[in-house]
Design a protein around this motif. Structure first.
Motif, PDB file in Angstrom:
ATOM      1  N   UNK A 234      62.462  22.195  38.110  1.00 58.25           N
ATOM      2  CA  UNK A 234      62.692  23.452  37.554  1.00 58.25           C
ATOM      3  C   UNK A 234      64.301  23.475  37.313  1.00 58.25           C
ATOM      4  N   UNK A 235      64.505  23.895  35.904  1.00 61.68           N
ATOM      5  CA  UNK A 235      65.967  23.653  35.536  1.00 61.68           C
ATOM      6  C   UNK A 235      66.402  25.307  35.450  1.00 61.68           C
ATOM      7  N   UNK A 236      67.326  25.419  36.060  1.00 58.40           N
ATOM      8  CA  UNK A 236      67.760  26.945  36.086  1.00 58.40           C
ATOM      9  C   UNK A 236      69.431  26.948  35.540  1.00 58.40           C
ATOM     10  N   UNK A 237      69.547  27.936  34.703  1.00 62.95           N
ATOM     11  CA  UNK A 237      71.122  28.210  34.220  1.00 62.95           C
ATOM     12  C   UNK A 237      71.491  29.560  34.460  1.00 62.95           C
ATOM     13  N   UNK A 238      72.839  29.965  34.826  1.00 65.02           N
ATOM     14  CA  UNK A 238      73.065  31.253  34.942  1.00 65.02           C
ATOM     15  C   UNK A 238      73.347  32.328  33.655  1.00 65.02           C
ATOM     16  N   UNK A 239      73.178  31.280  32.471  1.00 65.00           N
ATOM     17  CA  UNK A 239      73.261  31.865  31.351  1.00 65.00           C
ATOM     18  C   UNK A 239      72.761  30.814  30.172  1.00 65.00           C
ATOM     19  N   UNK A 251      67.941  14.342  28.117  1.00 65.09           N
ATOM     20  CA  UNK A 251      67.709  13.681  29.282  1.00 65.09           C
ATOM     21  C   UNK A 251      66.422  13.508  30.077  1.00 65.09           C
ATOM     22  N   UNK A 252      65.537  14.480  29.912  1.00 66.41           N
ATOM     23  CA  UNK A 252      64.328  14.682  30.558  1.00 66.41           C
ATOM     24  C   UNK A 252      63.028  15.017  29.738  1.00 66.41           C
ATOM     25  N   UNK A 253      62.171  14.830  30.224  1.00 62.70           N
ATOM     26  CA  UNK A 253      60.735  15.072  29.809  1.00 62.70           C
ATOM     27  C   UNK A 253      60.446  16.812  29.870  1.00 62.70           C
ATOM     28  N   UNK A 254      60.999  17.320  28.656  1.00 68.80           N
ATOM     29  CA  UNK A 254      61.216  18.781  28.948  1.00 68.80           C
ATOM     30  C   UNK A 254      59.633  19.264  29.243  1.00 68.80           C
ATOM     31  N   UNK A 255      58.610  18.956  28.748  1.00 72.47           N
ATOM     32  CA  UNK A 255      57.202  19.558  28.745  1.00 72.47           C
ATOM     33  C   UNK A 255      56.851  19.359  30.213  1.00 72.47           C
ATOM     34  N   UNK A 256      57.451  18.793  31.070  1.00 73.32           N
ATOM     35  CA  UNK A 256      57.150  18.657  32.459  1.00 73.32           C
ATOM     36  C   UNK A 256      58.264  19.736  33.204  1.00 73.32           C
ATOM     37  N   UNK A 257      59.057  20.460  32.507  1.00 75.32           N
ATOM     38  CA  UNK A 257      59.855  21.138  33.196  1.00 75.32           C
ATOM     39  C   UNK A 257      59.693  22.477  33.097  1.00 75.32           C
ATOM     40  N   UNK A 258      60.301  23.463  34.125  1.00 68.03           N
ATOM     41  CA  UNK A 258      60.353  24.908  33.879  1.00 68.03           C
ATOM     42  C   UNK A 258      61.595  25.254  33.829  1.00 68.03           C
ATOM     43  N   UNK A 259      62.040  26.239  32.961  1.00 68.77           N
ATOM     44  CA  UNK A 259      63.333  26.361  32.495  1.00 68.77           C
ATOM     45  C   UNK A 259      63.349  28.165  33.127  1.00 68.77           C
ATOM     46  N   UNK A 260      64.523  28.505  34.002  1.00 70.17           N
ATOM     47  CA  UNK A 260      64.764  29.860  34.264  1.00 70.17           C
ATOM     48  C   UNK A 260      66.028  30.102  34.110  1.00 70.17           C
ATOM     49  N   UNK A 261      66.475  31.545  33.724  1.00 68.79           N
ATOM     50  CA  UNK A 261      67.873  31.842  33.795  1.00 68.79           C
ATOM     51  C   UNK A 261      67.974  32.850  35.134  1.00 68.79           C
ATOM     52  N   UNK A 262      69.014  32.423  35.802  1.00 67.19           N
ATOM     53  CA  UNK A 262      68.906  33.072  37.249  1.00 67.19           C
ATOM     54  C   UNK A 262      70.265  33.849  37.403  1.00 67.19           C
ATOM     55  N   UNK A 263      70.156  34.806  38.334  1.00 71.47           N
ATOM     56  CA  UNK A 263      71.516  35.534  38.560  1.00 71.47           C
ATOM     57  C   UNK A 263      71.652  34.985  40.423  1.00 71.47           C
ATOM     58  N   UNK A 264      72.494  34.449  40.563  1.00 74.78           N
ATOM     59  CA  UNK A 264      73.084  33.635  41.999  1.00 74.78           C
ATOM     60  C   UNK A 264      72.976  34.914  42.999  1.00 74.78           C
ATOM     61  N   UNK A 265      73.234  35.957  42.574  1.00 77.32           N
ATOM     62  CA  UNK A 265      73.250  37.247  43.512  1.00 77.32           C
ATOM     63  C   UNK A 265      71.619  37.797  44.033  1.00 77.32           C
ATOM     64  N   UNK A 266      70.718  37.028  43.241  1.00 74.49           N
ATOM     65  CA  UNK A 266      69.272  37.357  43.803  1.00 74.49           C
ATOM     66  C   UNK A 266      68.833  36.251  44.492  1.00 74.49           C
ATOM     67  N   UNK A 267      68.628  36.322  45.791  1.00 77.97           N
ATOM     68  CA  UNK A 267      68.130  35.249  46.615  1.00 77.97           C
ATOM     69  C   UNK A 267      66.786  35.422  46.848  1.00 77.97           C
TER      70      UNK A 267
END
Length: 267
Positions: A234-239, A251-267
């Motif tokens: 799982x690849x997360x970015x804050x923006x 770098x990665x086989x993206x077809x095997x990855x999940x991508x998420x935009x996250x807010x670090x305040x949300x635990x």
């Protein structure tokens, strides 16, 4: 420690994806959660206490996801001191290898170059590690401030990139180095171009593999290495998660990855 828990990997931006690539290759059974703080990158120009606050926030977020280990996939953050970033967390935290053994094995002339960010160069950490391992070595550090903005900006086909590579390579070529370490996790994105600039007489080393083995050793010590199953990434970015995905494709086989935009305040 739950063997099936994920491994956390963090960086200020996308550079740490080069370390995630190596970790995923060596540990195919493991789940990974990568966090790139793309909303606040770059960290290098910020005050140290602010950077420490950002890293603590990411580690706390990863802890809330139940990770069993955190790999700090950034040389600049590693220079702050891994132990000082650990806080009260019980899981191991691993920083970037300085790669001194790899360099000395690769260098017949013991003339070694270091490409890194200005902050990392200013600590002299790599130079000290190399000289501690072999006092006869000659070390040529080179700060490369233009690389990260070009890579984060996806300027791989721009004329500015080869110009910057030639600029930073020239003094090291003149010095006659025969081994070079890429001491910023962004730089493997342009490793082929750097190798082409130096030619076959210079071995260009990415410390991601040595770092990955440090992470493996830390998991073995606590009996938390997973040895079966198919791992998830799982690849997360804050923006700007679309840009993160585009860079991850390098770098990665993206077809095997999940991508998420996250807010670090949300635990």
């Amino acid at each position: 420690m739950n063997k099936n828990a994920p491994i956390g990997v963090l960086d200020s931006g996308v550079g740490g994806l080069s370390v995630l690539k190596c970790l995923h290759q060596l540990l195919p059974h493991e789940d990974f959660i990568y966090v790139g703080d793309t909303a606040r990158t770059p960290y290098g120009t910020r005050p140290e206490q602010e950077i420490r606050g950002f890293v603590a926030e990411i580690i706390d977020w990863l802890a809330a996801q139940g990770v069993k280990e955190v790999v700090i996939a950034c040389n600049t953050l590693t220079m702050l001191g891994v132990d000082s970033l650990k806080g009260d967390h019980k899981f191991p935290i691993v920083g970037m290898s300085k790669g001194e053994k790899l360099l000395l094995e690769a260098s017949k002339k013991k003339k070694i170059g270091v490409f890194a960010t200005p902050f990392t160069i200013s600590t002299e950490a790599h130079k000290k590690a190399i000289l501690a391992a072999d006092p006869t070595a000659e070390v040529y550090p080179m700060p490369c401030p233009k690389y990260v903005p070009l890579i984060e900006g996806e300027q791989f086909d721009s004329p500015e990139l080869p110009a910057a590579i030639a600029e930073y390579a020239a003094p090291l070529k003149e010095a006659g180095i025969d081994a070079l370490i890429l001491s910023c996790t962004h730089y493997p994105f342009i490793k082929k171009q750097i190798e082409a600039e130096f030619g076959p007489e210079v071995t260009v080393i990415d410390p991601a593999e040595a770092t990955s083995y440090l992470a493996i050793d830390a998991l073995k010590e606590i009996g938390a290495l997973r040895e079966d199953g198919a791992g998830k990434v799982t690849v997360c970015g804050t923006a700007d998660i679309d840009r993160v995905r585009r860079l991850a494709e390098r770098m990665l086989p993206v077809e095997d990855c999940q991508f998420k935009e996250i807010n670090l305040a949300d635990k």
